[in-house]
Design an enzyme around this catalytic site. Sequence first.
Site, PDB file in Angstrom:
ATOM      1  N   LYS A 229      10.720  -3.722  -2.480  1.00 20.88           N
ATOM      2  CA  LYS A 229      11.492  -3.520  -1.422  1.00 20.88           C
ATOM      3  C   LYS A 229      12.034  -4.553  -0.715  1.00 20.88           C
ATOM      4  CE  LYS A 229       8.469  -1.157   1.076  1.00 20.88           C
ATOM      5  NZ  LYS A 229       7.345  -1.091   0.176  1.00 20.88           N
TER       6      LYS A 229
ATOM      7  N   ARG B 196      -1.135 -12.902   0.149  1.00 22.28           N
ATOM      8  CA  ARG B 196      -1.151 -12.011   1.400  1.00 22.28           C
ATOM      9  C   ARG B 196      -2.580 -11.839   1.328  1.00 22.28           C
ATOM     10  NH1 ARG B 196       3.849  -8.381   1.592  1.00 22.28           N
ATOM     11  NH2 ARG B 196       2.014  -7.129   2.087  1.00 22.28           N
TER      12      ARG B 196
ATOM     13  N   ARG C  18       1.363 -11.563  -7.048  1.00 19.06           N
ATOM     14  CA  ARG C  18       2.362 -11.903  -6.015  1.00 19.06           C
ATOM     15  C   ARG C  18       2.141 -13.006  -4.964  1.00 19.06           C
ATOM     16  NH1 ARG C  18       4.986  -7.209  -2.410  1.00 19.06           N
ATOM     17  NH2 ARG C  18       3.114  -7.080  -1.435  1.00 19.06           N
TER      18      ARG C  18
ATOM     19  N   ARG D 296       7.755   4.924   7.467  1.00 13.42           N
ATOM     20  CA  ARG D 296       6.843   4.813   6.488  1.00 13.42           C
ATOM     21  C   ARG D 296       5.744   6.203   6.678  1.00 13.42           C
ATOM     22  NH1 ARG D 296       6.088  -0.897   5.039  1.00 13.42           N
ATOM     23  NH2 ARG D 296       4.663  -0.876   3.191  1.00 13.42           N
TER      24      ARG D 296
ATOM     25  N   ARG E 112      -3.653   1.038  -0.306  1.00 11.96           N
ATOM     26  CA  ARG E 112      -2.292   0.997   0.292  1.00 11.96           C
ATOM     27  C   ARG E 112      -1.532   2.115  -0.635  1.00 11.96           C
ATOM     28  NH1 ARG E 112      -0.537  -5.132   0.163  1.00 11.96           N
ATOM     29  NH2 ARG E 112       1.528  -4.280   0.567  1.00 11.96           N
TER      30      ARG E 112
HETATM   31  P1  ADP Z   1       4.782  -4.281   0.990  1.00 14.47           P
HETATM   32  O1  ADP Z   1       6.195  -5.060   0.955  1.00 14.47           O
HETATM   33  O2  ADP Z   1       3.944  -4.551   0.210  1.00 14.47           O
HETATM   34  O3  ADP Z   1       4.944  -2.687   0.844  1.00 14.47           O
HETATM   35  P2  ADP Z   1       4.681  -4.673   3.820  1.00 14.47           P
HETATM   36  O4  ADP Z   1       5.032  -6.204   3.964  1.00 14.47           O
HETATM   37  O5  ADP Z   1       6.032  -3.817   3.930  1.00 14.47           O
HETATM   38  O6  ADP Z   1       4.170  -4.404   2.500  1.00 14.47           O
HETATM   39  O7  ADP Z   1       3.716  -4.149   4.818  1.00 14.47           O
HETATM   40  C1  ADP Z   1       2.535  -4.598   4.955  1.00 14.47           C
HETATM   41  C2  ADP Z   1       1.728  -3.829   5.800  1.00 14.47           C
HETATM   42  O8  ADP Z   1       2.023  -3.783   6.997  1.00 14.47           O
HETATM   43  C3  ADP Z   1       1.434  -2.327   5.274  1.00 14.47           C
HETATM   44  O9  ADP Z   1       0.503  -1.883   4.533  1.00 14.47           O
HETATM   45  C4  ADP Z   1       1.024  -1.727   7.013  1.00 14.47           C
HETATM   46  O10 ADP Z   1      -0.116  -2.161   7.285  1.00 14.47           O
HETATM   47  C5  ADP Z   1       1.981  -2.713   7.652  1.00 14.47           C
HETATM   48  N1  ADP Z   1       3.303  -1.672   7.893  1.00 14.47           N
HETATM   49  C6  ADP Z   1       4.413  -2.233   7.473  1.00 14.47           C
HETATM   50  N2  ADP Z   1       5.430  -1.538   7.943  1.00 14.47           N
HETATM   51  C7  ADP Z   1       4.744  -0.266   8.496  1.00 14.47           C
HETATM   52  C8  ADP Z   1       5.344   0.729   9.169  1.00 14.47           C
HETATM   53  N3  ADP Z   1       6.598   1.119   9.083  1.00 14.47           N
HETATM   54  N4  ADP Z   1       4.325   1.645   9.740  1.00 14.47           N
HETATM   55  C9  ADP Z   1       3.083   1.199   9.988  1.00 14.47           C
HETATM   56  N5  ADP Z   1       2.771   0.318   9.234  1.00 14.47           N
HETATM   57  C10 ADP Z   1       3.213  -0.632   8.646  1.00 14.47           C
END
Ligand code: ADP
Length: 224
Positions: A15, A165, A129, A90, A176
């Site tokens: 994404k 990370r 990553r 999400r 996750r």
């Molecule tokens: P990735 O790119 O691996 O999907 P992100 O950087 O988007 O991960 O998100 C990392 C973490 O941030 C998630 O696992 C969650 O804990 C939190 N997070 C991100 N976006 C949301 C959201 N919309 N609602 C709740 N938690 C979120």
Amino acid sequence: MACRIVILGGPGAGKGTQARRLAKAFGMAHISTGDIFRSHVDNKTEVGRKIEEYMKSGKLLPDGLACGIVARRLAEADCRDGYVLDGFPRSIPQARELERLLAERGEALDLALNLDVTDDEIVERVADRWTCPVCGRIYNVKSKPPARKGLCDRIECAGAALIHRDDDTEDVIRRRLEVYHQTTEPIIAFYREKELLDTVGGADLSADEVTRRIEAVLRARKKL
Ligand code: ADP
């Protein structure tokens, strides 16, 4: 024309990479909730300490907290000309809240784009990553290594050391993925019903090929 896009997909589905490219190619704001939340954590704000606990354990932030932060971001001036939302919504309550926020302003979403990648592929990718803490560029030690080991390629980043990370370990990524299947995946059907959904997959495609396909989807919808 202002275009509002949501990018869906499991953790590590690509994404961030695709959202960044799209935003740059079409002059839209890129809104990554993960990046926004990580900056709160890095700045050690009060809310940052709370956020850190959820993120480290692979849990989602409570909807109210995530929605409040996103609502403030969407009210900023650069969002008027459209945006790519990466990491939000999400959950179904978040998707409903986004609809409400848009309706309040007489706006609507143009596209929900789902990046379809299998769990096994995600686990493998995420463990490899590495991210530049300065520009956010994502590297993969196997498929997209930096020119100099452990350092960002971009001149502007002056050789910044790449970081792994805290939530990119195998245990946390499995957690996750579970959260993704339970809470996030249902929004695919939500957007399909509204005829906003398009899917681009899968694991065997290169990042460039995925970008080409996304651009084709956007052009076909005549939004850009
Ligand atoms: P990735 O790119 O691996 O999907 P992100 O950087 O988007 O991960 O998100 C990392 C973490 O941030 C998630 O696992 C969650 O804990 C939190 N997070 C991100 N976006 C949301 C959201 N919309 N609602 C709740 N938690 C979120």
